[in-house]
Design a protein around this motif. Structure first.
Motif, PDB file in Angstrom:
ATOM      1  N   ASP A 188      43.225  30.874  48.869  1.00  0.00           N
ATOM      2  CA  ASP A 188      42.182  31.476  48.027  1.00  0.00           C
ATOM      3  C   ASP A 188      40.993  30.547  47.828  1.00  0.00           C
ATOM      4  O   ASP A 188      39.884  31.008  47.570  1.00  0.00           O
ATOM      5  N   ARG A 189      41.232  29.232  47.915  1.00  0.00           N
ATOM      6  CA  ARG A 189      40.137  28.291  47.690  1.00  0.00           C
ATOM      7  C   ARG A 189      39.376  27.943  48.979  1.00  0.00           C
ATOM      8  O   ARG A 189      38.472  27.130  48.959  1.00  0.00           O
ATOM      9  N   LEU A 190      39.808  28.519  50.127  1.00  0.00           N
ATOM     10  CA  LEU A 190      39.054  28.265  51.369  1.00  0.00           C
ATOM     11  C   LEU A 190      37.730  28.997  51.216  1.00  0.00           C
ATOM     12  O   LEU A 190      37.685  30.227  51.239  1.00  0.00           O
ATOM     13  N   SER A 191      36.651  28.256  51.048  1.00  0.00           N
ATOM     14  CA  SER A 191      35.391  28.929  50.721  1.00  0.00           C
ATOM     15  C   SER A 191      34.841  29.708  51.910  1.00  0.00           C
ATOM     16  O   SER A 191      34.256  30.759  51.777  1.00  0.00           O
ATOM     17  N   GLN A 192      35.046  29.200  53.118  1.00  0.00           N
ATOM     18  CA  GLN A 192      34.602  29.982  54.278  1.00  0.00           C
ATOM     19  C   GLN A 192      35.529  29.708  55.442  1.00  0.00           C
ATOM     20  O   GLN A 192      36.287  28.755  55.428  1.00  0.00           O
ATOM     21  N   LEU A 193      35.463  30.599  56.445  1.00  0.00           N
ATOM     22  CA  LEU A 193      36.330  30.420  57.601  1.00  0.00           C
ATOM     23  C   LEU A 193      35.854  29.239  58.421  1.00  0.00           C
ATOM     24  O   LEU A 193      34.658  29.042  58.625  1.00  0.00           O
ATOM     25  N   LYS A 194      36.809  28.471  58.895  1.00  0.00           N
ATOM     26  CA  LYS A 194      36.493  27.352  59.769  1.00  0.00           C
ATOM     27  C   LYS A 194      35.916  27.924  61.068  1.00  0.00           C
ATOM     28  O   LYS A 194      36.550  28.784  61.700  1.00  0.00           O
ATOM     29  N   PRO A 195      34.712  27.518  61.481  1.00  0.00           N
ATOM     30  CA  PRO A 195      34.171  28.123  62.711  1.00  0.00           C
ATOM     31  C   PRO A 195      34.940  27.620  63.928  1.00  0.00           C
ATOM     32  O   PRO A 195      35.402  26.479  63.955  1.00  0.00           O
ATOM     33  N   LEU A 196      35.100  28.496  64.911  1.00  0.00           N
ATOM     34  CA  LEU A 196      35.744  28.079  66.157  1.00  0.00           C
ATOM     35  C   LEU A 196      34.753  27.226  66.939  1.00  0.00           C
ATOM     36  O   LEU A 196      33.538  27.387  66.804  1.00  0.00           O
ATOM     37  N   SER A 197      35.265  26.361  67.803  1.00  0.00           N
ATOM     38  CA  SER A 197      34.356  25.559  68.641  1.00  0.00           C
ATOM     39  C   SER A 197      33.715  26.486  69.675  1.00  0.00           C
ATOM     40  O   SER A 197      34.241  27.557  69.981  1.00  0.00           O
ATOM     41  N   SER A 198      32.561  26.070  70.213  1.00  0.00           N
ATOM     42  CA  SER A 198      31.887  26.948  71.190  1.00  0.00           C
ATOM     43  C   SER A 198      32.770  27.135  72.422  1.00  0.00           C
ATOM     44  O   SER A 198      32.754  28.188  73.053  1.00  0.00           O
ATOM     45  N   ALA A 199      33.593  26.121  72.760  1.00  0.00           N
ATOM     46  CA  ALA A 199      34.502  26.264  73.912  1.00  0.00           C
ATOM     47  C   ALA A 199      35.537  27.357  73.634  1.00  0.00           C
ATOM     48  O   ALA A 199      35.825  28.189  74.503  1.00  0.00           O
ATOM     49  N   GLU A 200      36.065  27.368  72.395  1.00  0.00           N
ATOM     50  CA  GLU A 200      37.047  28.407  72.038  1.00  0.00           C
ATOM     51  C   GLU A 200      36.397  29.793  72.073  1.00  0.00           C
ATOM     52  O   GLU A 200      36.980  30.750  72.573  1.00  0.00           O
ATOM     53  N   ARG A 201      35.174  29.863  71.550  1.00  0.00           N
ATOM     54  CA  ARG A 201      34.486  31.169  71.532  1.00  0.00           C
ATOM     55  C   ARG A 201      34.233  31.675  72.954  1.00  0.00           C
ATOM     56  O   ARG A 201      34.428  32.849  73.263  1.00  0.00           O
ATOM     57  N   ARG A 202      33.786  30.749  73.833  1.00  0.00           N
ATOM     58  CA  ARG A 202      33.531  31.143  75.236  1.00  0.00           C
ATOM     59  C   ARG A 202      34.818  31.596  75.913  1.00  0.00           C
ATOM     60  O   ARG A 202      34.837  32.568  76.660  1.00  0.00           O
ATOM     61  N   ALA A 203      35.916  30.875  75.626  1.00  0.00           N
ATOM     62  CA  ALA A 203      37.210  31.230  76.236  1.00  0.00           C
ATOM     63  C   ALA A 203      37.631  32.634  75.808  1.00  0.00           C
ATOM     64  O   ALA A 203      38.085  33.439  76.629  1.00  0.00           O
ATOM     65  N   ILE A 204      37.463  32.947  74.511  1.00  0.00           N
ATOM     66  CA  ILE A 204      37.823  34.279  74.010  1.00  0.00           C
ATOM     67  C   ILE A 204      36.982  35.335  74.724  1.00  0.00           C
ATOM     68  O   ILE A 204      37.485  36.337  75.234  1.00  0.00           O
ATOM     69  N   GLN A 205      35.668  35.075  74.769  1.00  0.00           N
ATOM     70  CA  GLN A 205      34.755  36.059  75.344  1.00  0.00           C
ATOM     71  C   GLN A 205      35.061  36.320  76.819  1.00  0.00           C
ATOM     72  O   GLN A 205      35.195  37.469  77.241  1.00  0.00           O
ATOM     73  N   SER A 206      35.228  35.230  77.598  1.00  0.00           N
ATOM     74  CA  SER A 206      35.410  35.443  79.042  1.00  0.00           C
ATOM     75  C   SER A 206      36.761  36.101  79.319  1.00  0.00           C
ATOM     76  O   SER A 206      36.881  36.936  80.207  1.00  0.00           O
ATOM     77  N   PHE A 207      37.780  35.768  78.508  1.00  0.00           N
ATOM     78  CA  PHE A 207      39.098  36.369  78.732  1.00  0.00           C
ATOM     79  C   PHE A 207      39.073  37.868  78.409  1.00  0.00           C
ATOM     80  O   PHE A 207      39.615  38.689  79.148  1.00  0.00           O
ATOM     81  N   LEU A 208      38.414  38.230  77.301  1.00  0.00           N
ATOM     82  CA  LEU A 208      38.395  39.649  76.909  1.00  0.00           C
ATOM     83  C   LEU A 208      37.407  40.460  77.744  1.00  0.00           C
ATOM     84  O   LEU A 208      37.620  41.643  77.982  1.00  0.00           O
TER      85      LEU A 208
END
Length: 340
Positions: free
Chosen positions: A77-97
């Motif tokens: 509940d005290r996590l003020s915001q979501l930890k952003p994913l690294s750009s490498a993780e984001r690219r990996a998600i995008q290219s896989f999907l």
């Protein structure tokens, strides 16, 4: 930093160390690993207060402490915001999907991806058909007495069914069937399309009535919701790798996950594509899942939530990382479905 804030920092340190090491955490380790700027005695006092309030507990004879469900809850509940994913993780998600061929493939890939990113069990619910509309019905003649019906919805779902007509029809008859069926169904929500299709045999010309009846009977099966087909599950082996987190209940957890109804209930809370929902331990309705945490979110397009997705794992999980991964994968799935 006031006493309450400092206590929360001590709790945060205990959560972080316990999640990474699976060892109960002592005051000495906190002072050494976390720069809290206070003495070991102060940390011991804070730990005593946290234990009294039920946020941490002492397992058997160990000198260290571990978080309780209540402790994890405050931490989340005290996590003020979501930890952003690294750009490498984001690219990996995008290219896989982006490589996905159709809706089934998008959902299968999402589950595989979530299970890999979080090292937990991943679940994705098929888009609820009640919210889908018919985009097109293709009618293909396989033989003069056998047709293939391909129903395509706006959510990208493709259902194929075979209709045996019992008698031969001409290509011209097939064209008339196709025209009547599409006129009745295109743009309609599935329940409405089903009602319209059921009226078609009575409206068909006498020579087409028998063929229309058989085609409509088969079609209605596609239009009616089949809850048992609505889930994709992946990464169950990740639970067995963390067997120590479920000292008495691993088998029950695995059995509960096989019950589609139980898992659909877990995802029912995720009716919002903007917010990640976290259910920790005893907050889960299903008794067999009280040793787990469920992190879920809705996915969809342009404000319309089509289904839920999420992960199930031990209460000792990396909440910030898991929440970020679930959020990111759901957002990409929504984008892909919006672009189709």
């Amino acid at each position: 930093m006031n006493a309450e804030e400092r206590r929360f920092e001590v709790l945060r340190a205990i959560v972080a160390d316990y999640v990474s090491s699976h060892e109960p955490v002592g005051s000495k380790a906190i002072v050494e690993r976390h720069n809290l700027g206070v003495s070991s005695a102060t940390v011991r006092n804070d730990m005593a207060a946290l234990e009294e309030e039920g946020y941490i507990t002492q397992p058997h004879t160990s000198a260290g402490r571990v978080p309780t469900d209540k402790g994890y809850r405050v931490f989340v509940d005290r996590l003020s915001q979501l930890k952003p994913l690294s750009s490498a993780e984001r690219r990996a998600i995008q290219s896989f999907l982006d490589g996905a061929l159709d809706l089934d493939d998008v959902l299968r890939r999402s589950v595989r991806l979530l299970a890999q990113l979080t090292r937990q069990v991943a679940v994705v619910q098929y888009p609820t058909l009640t919210r889908s509309t018919v985009r097109h019905l293709e009618v293909v003649m396989i033989t003069p007495a056998r047709l293939m019906l391909v129903l395509i919805t706006d959510t990208g779902r493709v259902d194929q069914k075979i209709a045996d007509l019992g008698d031969v029809v001409s290509e011209e008859d097939v064209a008339r069937l196709r025209t009547s069926l599409n006129a009745a169904m295109v743009g309609q929500r599935l329940a409405e399309a089903s009602a319209r299709v059921s009226e078609l045999p009575d409206q068909a010309p006498a020579e087409l009535r028998d063929a229309m009846t058989r085609v409509c009977t088969v079609l209605i099966e596609s239009l009616v919701e089949h809850p048992e087909e609505r889930l994709v599950l992946g990464g169950t082996a990740n639970l067995t790798r963390n067997a120590a987190d479920f000292p008495h209940s691993l088998r029950q957890v695995l059995e509960a996950l096989e019950e589609q109804v139980v898992v659909l209930k877990l995802l029912a809370a995720a009716r919002d594509a903007a917010h990640v929902v976290v259910r920790i331990g005893g907050e889960n309705e299903a008794e067999d899942l009280r040793s787990t945490s469920v992190v879920s979110i809705g996915y969809g397009r342009s404000g319309d939530v089509l289904g839920g997705m999420g992960v199930v794992g031990p209460t000792r999980m990396d909440y910030p990382g898991t929440m970020a991964a679930v959020h990111a994968v759901a957002a990409y799935v929504g984008e892909i479905l919006a672009g189709r």
